[in-house]
Motif scaffolding. Structure first.
Motif, PDB file in Angstrom:
ATOM      1  N   LYS A   1       0.843  -1.215   0.000  1.00  0.00           N
ATOM      2  CA  LYS A   1       0.000   0.000   0.000  1.00  0.00           C
ATOM      3  C   LYS A   1       0.869   1.253   0.000  1.00  0.00           C
ATOM      4  N   LYS A   2       1.909   1.214   0.805  1.00  0.00           N
ATOM      5  CA  LYS A   2       2.826   2.354   0.882  1.00  0.00           C
ATOM      6  C   LYS A   2       3.484   2.591  -0.485  1.00  0.00           C
ATOM      7  N   ALA A   3       3.854   1.499  -1.149  1.00  0.00           N
ATOM      8  CA  ALA A   3       4.484   1.608  -2.472  1.00  0.00           C
ATOM      9  C   ALA A   3       3.492   2.177  -3.484  1.00  0.00           C
ATOM     10  N   GLU A   4       2.269   1.678  -3.454  1.00  0.00           N
ATOM     11  CA  GLU A   4       1.250   2.160  -4.393  1.00  0.00           C
ATOM     12  C   GLU A   4       0.993   3.663  -4.179  1.00  0.00           C
ATOM     13  N   ALA A   5       0.959   4.063  -2.912  1.00  0.00           N
ATOM     14  CA  ALA A   5       0.715   5.487  -2.606  1.00  0.00           C
ATOM     15  C   ALA A   5       1.875   6.337  -3.084  1.00  0.00           C
ATOM     16  N   ALA A   6       3.097   5.864  -2.888  1.00  0.00           N
ATOM     17  CA  ALA A   6       4.279   6.635  -3.328  1.00  0.00           C
ATOM     18  C   ALA A   6       4.284   6.783  -4.849  1.00  0.00           C
ATOM     19  N   ILE A   7       3.848   5.731  -5.540  1.00  0.00           N
ATOM     20  CA  ILE A   7       3.820   5.773  -7.010  1.00  0.00           C
ATOM     21  C   ILE A   7       2.721   6.740  -7.482  1.00  0.00           C
ATOM     22  N   ALA A   8       1.575   6.674  -6.833  1.00  0.00           N
ATOM     23  CA  ALA A   8       0.468   7.558  -7.205  1.00  0.00           C
ATOM     24  C   ALA A   8       0.853   9.037  -7.041  1.00  0.00           C
ATOM     25  N   LYS A   9       1.695   9.318  -6.066  1.00  0.00           N
ATOM     26  CA  LYS A   9       2.107  10.707  -5.753  1.00  0.00           C
ATOM     27  C   LYS A   9       3.278  11.204  -6.575  1.00  0.00           C
ATOM     28  N   ARG A  10       3.888  10.349  -7.382  1.00  0.00           N
ATOM     29  CA  ARG A  10       5.190  10.666  -7.991  1.00  0.00           C
ATOM     30  C   ARG A  10       5.150  11.894  -8.899  1.00  0.00           C
TER      31      ARG A  10
END
Ligand code: X2X
Length: 340
Positions: free
Chosen positions: A331-340
């Protein structure tokens, strides 16, 4: 007077002791393991790390490169265990090759998690990267120092152009030895076989397998067109970062100043490695791709709709493995990618 003599003697004894310890703990040579050799950005990163460490430690730390995972007989998925056991002192390893031991490293192999280089950087250079280094140190007994890169892994084969999962039906693919890859290729209808990189090239040459997946830099430097790889599909489904590590005991045997020198050398070699791994691939002028096309390879670029079919077919694998990797981390990875 007596007291001063005593202190001087104690200091001298201390110096002698630390000198003796140093002579014992600093070995004449340390062993650095990589999978690919100096014909590839990966092996070049090994050479560069060695050179920078030698410079920065004024020759106190000498390292020899063992490419081809030669310290573990080419069995790249056994490399991490060998580092842990001290058979290997240092390594620049792919997250794929270490993921059988450190399940969190499967993160980068989740199909279609990272759409582009920015997404990859958002993970390795952000909180997720820190979390993974903490896991490696805690569970793996290694000191992680820096990130490098193998690259986005594209799919090639000797049979036909692939634009949909249906085109992969029954096709034999060599995959690396993480079970996640078996499941991904099976979900796409293909017939995957796990084998080391050392075994992959003869298997491609003999036709024992039809296809493989590796970054474009590897496709070119390994001359995979010479082993019948005529069709290439750019699907950017996963990418493997590299990680620079040192065995913990070896690390502890060095002075703090030398540890810092080794760390700085790794950071610099890692930055240069990422740049090299992307050279001619990341920009709008894709020189590497042009070179591949010029050698007679059919290059397939997927339309968004075509790509979606691969995403959809592999979604159950993604969901299953997200639990194995750790739902919070994913989830943390998905959120970081969404924010990139
Ligand atoms: O075996 C591979 O495909 C390679 C060279 O890319 C890795 O080590 C992950």
């Amino acid at each position: 007077m007596l007291r001063r003599t005593f202190i001087a003697a104690a200091i001298a004894a201390g110096l002698l002791a630390s000198g003796a310890a140093q002579a014992q703990t600093y070995r004449a040579e340390y062993r650095l393991s990589t999978t690919l050799g100096p014909a590839f950005p990966w092996g070049q990163a090994g050479e560069r790390w060695i050179e920078l460490v030698r410079e920065k430690t004024h020759g106190r730390i000498n390292i020899k490169l063992y490419a081809g995972n030669s310290l573990v007989g080419g069995e790249q998925t056994r490399e991490f265990t060998a580092i842990r056991q001290g058979v290997i002192d240092m390594s620049i390893g792919s997250t794929i090759n270490w993921s059988p031991q450190i399940k969190e490293l499967n993160l980068f192999s989740l199909p279609f998690l990272m759409p582009d280089y920015k997404a990859m950087d958002a993970l390795t250079q952000g909180e997720v990267g820190k979390d993974l280094f903490a896991v490696l140190e805690k569970k793996g007994d290694v000191i992680p120092l820096a990130w490098g890169e193998n690259g986005f892994r594209e799919m090639s084969n000797s049979k036909r152009a692939i634009t949909s999962p249906a085109d992969m039906k029954g096709m034999k693919f060599r995959v690396v030895g993480s079970p996640l890859y078996n499941e991904t290729f099976s979900a796409l209808g293909a017939n995957p076989t796990q084998m080391s990189w050392a075994d992959a090239q003869p298997a491609l040459a003999s036709g024992a397998v039809d296809g493989q997946e590796n970054p474009l830099s590897v496709f070119v430097a390994a001359k995979l067109t010479n082993v019948g790889q005529k069709h290439l599909t750019l699907w950017h489904y996963v990418a493997d970062p590299l990680i620079f590590v040192v065995n913990k005991q070896v690390w502890n045997s060095w002075t703090p100043a030398d540890r810092e020198a080794v760390r700085q050398a790794a950071l610099q070699a890692g930055r240069e490695n990422i740049e090299k791994a992307r050279k001619g691939i990341a920009g709008s002028d894709n020189a590497v791709l042009k070179q591949i096309e010029a050698s007679g390879v059919t290059v397939t670029h997927l339309t968004p709709a075509q790509r979606d079919a691969f995403v959809l077919a592999t979604r159950p694998v993604y969901q299953k493995w997200a639990k194995t990797i750790g739902a919070d981390l994913v989830k943390k990875a998905e959120a970081a990618i969404a924010k990139r």
